[in-house]
Write a protein that holds these residues in place. Structure first.
Motif, PDB file in Angstrom:
ATOM      1  N   THR A  54      -1.462  14.697  18.249  1.00  0.00           N
ATOM      2  CA  THR A  54      -1.769  14.596  19.667  1.00  0.00           C
ATOM      3  C   THR A  54      -2.220  13.165  19.978  1.00  0.00           C
ATOM      4  OG1 THR A  54      -4.093  15.196  19.369  1.00  0.00           O
ATOM      5  CG2 THR A  54      -2.509  17.006  19.677  1.00  0.00           C
ATOM      6  N   ALA A  55      -2.387  12.869  21.268  1.00  0.00           N
ATOM      7  CA  ALA A  55      -2.855  11.541  21.665  1.00  0.00           C
ATOM      8  C   ALA A  55      -4.233  11.248  21.073  1.00  0.00           C
ATOM      9  CB  ALA A  55      -2.898  11.434  23.186  1.00  0.00           C
ATOM     10  N   SER A  56      -5.124  12.243  21.078  1.00  0.00           N
ATOM     11  CA  SER A  56      -6.459  12.028  20.508  1.00  0.00           C
ATOM     12  C   SER A  56      -6.393  11.833  19.006  1.00  0.00           C
ATOM     13  CB  SER A  56      -7.375  13.206  20.848  1.00  0.00           C
ATOM     14  OG  SER A  56      -6.869  14.418  20.310  1.00  0.00           O
ATOM     15  N   ASP A  57      -5.448  12.504  18.333  1.00  0.00           N
ATOM     16  CA  ASP A  57      -5.264  12.291  16.890  1.00  0.00           C
ATOM     17  C   ASP A  57      -4.924  10.835  16.603  1.00  0.00           C
ATOM     18  OD1 ASP A  57      -5.732  14.938  16.186  1.00  0.00           O
ATOM     19  OD2 ASP A  57      -3.612  15.488  16.329  1.00  0.00           O
ATOM     20  N   MET A  58      -4.059  10.261  17.443  1.00  0.00           N
ATOM     21  CA  MET A  58      -3.631   8.877  17.215  1.00  0.00           C
ATOM     22  C   MET A  58      -4.750   7.891  17.499  1.00  0.00           C
ATOM     23  SD  MET A  58       0.235   8.909  18.751  1.00  0.00           S
ATOM     24  CE  MET A  58       1.222  10.390  18.593  1.00  0.00           C
ATOM     25  N   LEU A  59      -5.505   8.121  18.582  1.00  0.00           N
ATOM     26  CA  LEU A  59      -6.604   7.211  18.904  1.00  0.00           C
ATOM     27  C   LEU A  59      -7.688   7.275  17.836  1.00  0.00           C
ATOM     28  CD1 LEU A  59      -6.871   7.806  22.753  1.00  0.00           C
ATOM     29  CD2 LEU A  59      -5.887   5.830  21.597  1.00  0.00           C
ATOM     30  N   ASP A  60      -8.023   8.486  17.389  1.00  0.00           N
ATOM     31  CA  ASP A  60      -9.005   8.621  16.312  1.00  0.00           C
ATOM     32  C   ASP A  60      -8.445   8.058  15.003  1.00  0.00           C
ATOM     33  OD1 ASP A  60     -10.744   9.843  18.056  1.00  0.00           O
ATOM     34  OD2 ASP A  60     -10.228  11.872  17.438  1.00  0.00           O
ATOM     35  N   GLY A  61      -7.172   8.347  14.753  1.00  0.00           N
ATOM     36  CA  GLY A  61      -6.549   7.892  13.523  1.00  0.00           C
ATOM     37  C   GLY A  61      -6.483   6.383  13.418  1.00  0.00           C
ATOM     38  N   VAL A 236       0.098   7.848  25.632  1.00  0.00           N
ATOM     39  CA  VAL A 236      -0.635   7.227  24.530  1.00  0.00           C
ATOM     40  C   VAL A 236      -0.842   5.737  24.801  1.00  0.00           C
ATOM     41  CG1 VAL A 236      -0.537   6.612  22.082  1.00  0.00           C
ATOM     42  CG2 VAL A 236       0.087   8.917  22.806  1.00  0.00           C
ATOM     43  N   VAL A 237       0.196   5.052  25.264  1.00  0.00           N
ATOM     44  CA  VAL A 237       0.073   3.616  25.576  1.00  0.00           C
ATOM     45  C   VAL A 237      -0.962   3.400  26.674  1.00  0.00           C
ATOM     46  CG1 VAL A 237       1.291   1.614  26.535  1.00  0.00           C
ATOM     47  CG2 VAL A 237       2.398   3.031  24.796  1.00  0.00           C
ATOM     48  N   PHE A 238      -0.954   4.255  27.696  1.00  0.00           N
ATOM     49  CA  PHE A 238      -1.910   4.115  28.793  1.00  0.00           C
ATOM     50  C   PHE A 238      -3.340   4.348  28.312  1.00  0.00           C
ATOM     51  CE2 PHE A 238      -4.239   6.113  32.403  1.00  0.00           C
ATOM     52  CZ  PHE A 238      -4.312   4.991  33.207  1.00  0.00           C
ATOM     53  N   LEU A 239      -3.557   5.391  27.520  1.00  0.00           N
ATOM     54  CA  LEU A 239      -4.899   5.668  27.004  1.00  0.00           C
ATOM     55  C   LEU A 239      -5.378   4.545  26.087  1.00  0.00           C
ATOM     56  CD1 LEU A 239      -4.637   9.497  26.214  1.00  0.00           C
ATOM     57  CD2 LEU A 239      -5.821   8.406  28.139  1.00  0.00           C
ATOM     58  N   THR A 240      -4.460   4.011  25.290  1.00  0.00           N
ATOM     59  CA  THR A 240      -4.816   2.895  24.413  1.00  0.00           C
ATOM     60  C   THR A 240      -5.230   1.687  25.229  1.00  0.00           C
ATOM     61  OG1 THR A 240      -3.233   3.684  22.752  1.00  0.00           O
ATOM     62  CG2 THR A 240      -3.998   1.418  22.538  1.00  0.00           C
ATOM     63  N   TYR A 241      -4.505   1.435  26.331  1.00  0.00           N
ATOM     64  CA  TYR A 241      -4.846   0.319  27.211  1.00  0.00           C
ATOM     65  C   TYR A 241      -6.243   0.509  27.794  1.00  0.00           C
ATOM     66  CZ  TYR A 241      -5.007  -2.504  31.440  1.00  0.00           C
ATOM     67  OH  TYR A 241      -5.391  -3.357  32.435  1.00  0.00           O
ATOM     68  N   LEU A 242      -6.583   1.738  28.207  1.00  0.00           N
ATOM     69  CA  LEU A 242      -7.913   2.001  28.765  1.00  0.00           C
ATOM     70  C   LEU A 242      -9.003   1.742  27.731  1.00  0.00           C
ATOM     71  CD1 LEU A 242      -7.368   5.264  30.873  1.00  0.00           C
ATOM     72  CD2 LEU A 242      -7.459   2.897  31.673  1.00  0.00           C
ATOM     73  N   VAL A 285      -5.565  -1.130  18.068  1.00  0.00           N
ATOM     74  CA  VAL A 285      -4.479  -0.943  19.033  1.00  0.00           C
ATOM     75  C   VAL A 285      -3.126  -0.913  18.327  1.00  0.00           C
ATOM     76  CG1 VAL A 285      -3.238  -2.043  20.951  1.00  0.00           C
ATOM     77  CG2 VAL A 285      -5.738  -1.914  20.989  1.00  0.00           C
ATOM     78  N   VAL A 286      -2.916  -1.847  17.417  1.00  0.00           N
ATOM     79  CA  VAL A 286      -1.653  -1.882  16.675  1.00  0.00           C
ATOM     80  C   VAL A 286      -1.511  -0.652  15.794  1.00  0.00           C
ATOM     81  CG1 VAL A 286      -0.439  -3.109  14.835  1.00  0.00           C
ATOM     82  CG2 VAL A 286      -1.371  -4.385  16.766  1.00  0.00           C
ATOM     83  N   SER A 287      -2.619  -0.153  15.260  1.00  0.00           N
ATOM     84  CA  SER A 287      -2.569   1.060  14.442  1.00  0.00           C
ATOM     85  C   SER A 287      -2.051   2.245  15.240  1.00  0.00           C
ATOM     86  CB  SER A 287      -3.957   1.381  13.876  1.00  0.00           C
ATOM     87  OG  SER A 287      -4.402   0.365  13.000  1.00  0.00           O
ATOM     88  N   VAL A 288      -2.369   2.294  16.536  1.00  0.00           N
ATOM     89  CA  VAL A 288      -1.839   3.367  17.377  1.00  0.00           C
ATOM     90  C   VAL A 288      -0.321   3.311  17.413  1.00  0.00           C
ATOM     91  CG1 VAL A 288      -1.741   4.292  19.724  1.00  0.00           C
ATOM     92  CG2 VAL A 288      -3.923   3.528  18.787  1.00  0.00           C
ATOM     93  N   SER A 289       0.247   2.108  17.511  1.00  0.00           N
ATOM     94  CA  SER A 289       1.711   1.997  17.543  1.00  0.00           C
ATOM     95  C   SER A 289       2.326   2.460  16.225  1.00  0.00           C
ATOM     96  CB  SER A 289       2.133   0.554  17.847  1.00  0.00           C
ATOM     97  OG  SER A 289       1.872  -0.312  16.766  1.00  0.00           O
ATOM     98  N   VAL A 290       1.659   2.163  15.109  1.00  0.00           N
ATOM     99  CA  VAL A 290       2.165   2.617  13.809  1.00  0.00           C
ATOM    100  C   VAL A 290       2.119   4.142  13.730  1.00  0.00           C
ATOM    101  CG1 VAL A 290       1.823   2.508  11.312  1.00  0.00           C
ATOM    102  CG2 VAL A 290       1.487   0.459  12.693  1.00  0.00           C
TER     103      VAL A 290
END
Length: 317
Positions: A54-61, A236-242, A285-290
């Motif tokens: 999920t989006a939260s998995d990626m942000l936490d990850g 995901v990109v929008f949340l990462t930007y925030l 931020v880059v880790s989110v893209s990976v």
């Protein structure tokens, strides 16, 4: 994923399914990205589960990626992020008040009719801005090298990750140059189109690194993967930007304080603040893209099954 009994399995589970094993030069780069080392290294667990995220998995990850091997990850990130930040700080506040500029006879430019800055300061600012943008591709290569090894239970050093990234320097610079103009045009249109464009090309660097492909192929690969999961990618990109914006403004006060210091402590302090921000926040931020790349391949191509079929996953993964 079913395959024809006569079909040849790709040489690496990271190869795109449609690429097979025919891509020239790709195997060599993939071996670099996921090599086994002569000196035994302890196995590690993946910082994220090998399942749809999920989006939260990626942000936490993204922060778990840093916490898994903080010294290695941040040291490799610093080697990529800090040099452009030094150049950028020189342009923002160093060269215009640096006595060296006068000694070398560098010219000056009038700004807003009231202040004067070194023309080399302006060039340093522009160069630092461009280098900072380019460094994100190399940082993406570093993080991809770590993550692709970790999901297979292998550990690598900061030097290994940097070597993997810099071997892909040519494709990175090519992709950066291709994407620069569209990004500038999208940014000029009140930034909103930039969100929808970046969502398509956000996994270009991970694709180039993991699959050993060129710049055009990396961009097309990113658009293909993100196009299948476009709106989740936009989210995901929008949340990462925030999150990035919130962290950036949290450090704004320190940046303002450095401007009150006498030269050259002002631009040195600015370089330190920007470098610390870049090393930690940009790495996250880059880790989110990976992780977006990893998630897209698991969801649409069964990468987790390919890794298990190749017997490269550690026990219990």
């Amino acid at each position: 994923m079913e395959a024809d009994g006569n079909a040849q399995r790709p040489a690496s589970p990271w190869v795109a399914p449609e690429a097979g094993s025919e891509r020239p030069g790709g195997d060599r780069h993939r071996r670099v990205a996921t090599q086994r080392h002569a000196r035994p290294e302890p196995t590690v667990r993946s910082p994220v589960p090998l399942r749809p995220m999920t989006a939260s998995d990626m942000l936490d990850g993204a922060f778990r990626v840093i916490k898994l091997r903080p010294k290695r990850v941040l040291a490799a990130a610093a080697a990529v992020v800090v040099p452009p930040q030094i150049v950028l700080a020189l342009g923002q506040g160093g060269l215009d008040r640096n006595p060296l500029a006068g000694w070398l006879g560098w010219g000056s430019l009038s700004v807003a009719g009231s202040s004067t800055v070194s023309s080399w300061g302006v060039l340093a600012f522009l160069a630092g801005t461009l280098l900072s943008s380019l460094s994100l591709f190399f940082l993406g290569g570093v993080v991809t090298a770590f993550v692709t090894n970790w999901v297979m239970g292998r550990d690598i050093t900061a030097r290994d990750a940097l070597a993997t990234s810099f071997r892909r320097g040519g494709p990175f610079m090519g992709a950066w140059a291709i994407l620069l103009l569209p990004k500038l045009v999208a940014a000029a249109m009140c930034y909103l189109p930039l969100l929808f464009f970046v969502a398509l090309v956000v996994v270009t660097a991970p694709a180039i690194t993991a699959e050993g492909i060129g710049p055009w192929e990396g961009i097309r690969r990113s658009a293909s993967l993100m196009g299948r999961r476009y709106w989740p990618a936009v989210l995901v990109v929008f949340l990462t930007y925030l999150v990035e914006t919130a962290l950036r403004y949290s450090g704004l006060l320190l940046g303002l304080v450095t401007q009150l210091l006498p030269a050259p402590a002002d631009w040195i302090g600015l370089a330190l603040v920007n470098s610390a921000y870049g090393v930690v926040v940009q790495t996250a931020v880059v880790s989110v893209s990976v992780l977006l790349y990893l998630d897209a391949r698991i969801r649409t191509e069964g990468l987790d099954l390919e890794l298990r079929a190749a017997d490269v996953l550690p026990a219990g993964a």
